[in-house]
Design a protein around this motif. Sequence first.
Motif, PDB file in Angstrom:
ATOM      1  N   TYR A  29       0.826  -1.214   0.000  1.00 18.02           N
ATOM      2  CA  TYR A  29       0.000   0.000   0.000  1.00 18.02           C
ATOM      3  C   TYR A  29       0.858   1.261   0.000  1.00 18.02           C
ATOM      4  N   PRO A  33       1.991   0.727  -4.526  1.00 23.26           N
ATOM      5  CA  PRO A  33       0.549   0.737  -4.784  1.00 23.26           C
ATOM      6  C   PRO A  33       0.192   0.320  -6.200  1.00 23.26           C
ATOM      7  N   VAL A 417      -6.538   2.762  -3.500  1.00 24.28           N
ATOM      8  CA  VAL A 417      -5.225   2.135  -3.698  1.00 24.28           C
ATOM      9  C   VAL A 417      -4.512   2.692  -4.927  1.00 24.28           C
TER      10      VAL A 417
END
Length: 462
Positions: A29, A33, A417
């Motif tokens: 993350y 990403p 995201v």
Amino acid sequence: MINPPTVRTALLLAALTAALVLTVRKDGYHSDPAGLSWWYGVCWMLFAVAVWSLRMVPGRHVVLLVLAGGIAVTATGLAAPPRTSTDSYRYAWDGRVQTAGISPYDHAPAAPQLAGLRDGWLFPTGSACRHPDLARIPAPAGASHCTRINRPQVRTIYPPVAEGYFLLLHALSPEGSRHKPLQIGGALLSVGTTAALLLLLRRRGNVRWAAYWAWCPAVPIEAVNNAHADVLGVLLAVVALGIVTRHRITGGALLGAAVATKLLPALLLPGALSGVRRVRDAAAVLLPAAAVVAAAYLPYMLISKGSVFGYLGGYVEEEGYAGAPSGTNRYALLQLVLPESWAPPAAAAGMLAVVWHVLRHGDPERPWSGGLLVTGTAFLLLTPGYSWYALLLVALVALDGRWEWLSIALAGAATYVTGRAFGDRHTVATTAYAVAAIAVLAGWALRRSRRIHARGKGRPAR
């Protein structure tokens, strides 16, 4: 005898399960990403193909396949600690604070009054504070203190039924279990929602639709791995919508419990009142709902020194729902055609129009249909940036079968995201929600065309 469609669907579910394990275990993350987004895309693609394959599976195999596949998919969320959200750490803290006899609404986690409740898991020190998910808190000179809890300087935002859930999990959790009880709780609630959907759809719909929830990648990622309490509200809402047409008081009470878990299920109230013409029928739903919300808040009001709404007002302002300050993703689609200052009133007007339509023309035997329309419209108008909000929408899709609305859940994941990969969440949010809106309109046009065609074929020849 082995049935080829059943075997094919089972193999697709196995592939989906494997892909979800790899996705959940990828800690990308912050660091990658873009790579994490590709894994999300793979999971959603396998999900779509598996649901399509289920259409050819014999009816006698469907329930077992949906349930077994749902359990496997749900369990993948347990494969790693929370990856893309830190909300569950606030849940754990609120449970601990309540066990100590303190209202969770009275103090922020960083407050010195609660320093005696801190431990090394939720409140690391020293070099551990370098992780990007950790927030710094006041410390003695020369020391580094931090916490896994986001927004540690503000009081909790969660409604009372959610707080009761956090307290229960903390009371039942062994010492040192950390995040696992919350994830296990999310898994049990997710599977419970699948079971509730199957029971309702066996009587009033197509049981294959339950796979929209049971196999959706958003469920193991958000309800289990990130352990979002939204899933408790979803389960309560599904059961409420399933019984409200026959037992208005009970259904209204359960809807109230869902609202007192996470405020978002309030959007389902117009659906629960679809086609209602008599005041007493509406009151039979609304009064129990209001009574349950009030009863849930009352104990906290009695023991709290401050407001039981905590940081709710600050959150609304911070996220741009009261207006759309630069840097937020709110009202992204409306701002394509309207000045920024016009977006909130335009959204309010749009919501009122949809609510009026559902109240006047909604199907009283299918309250989830109106609930899906109101909830989905709210997402398209507000364009929220948090992907777990869409868990409610996924369950409504499973009840109603209109798969095109799942594109909104995918848009939320892309915003949350993929937006990090581009460094421009607003553009990503606008694009993703625009594609979702097109998908919803295309689905509506296709279904309308099919209905017209079916009526035309049924007319007597002239």
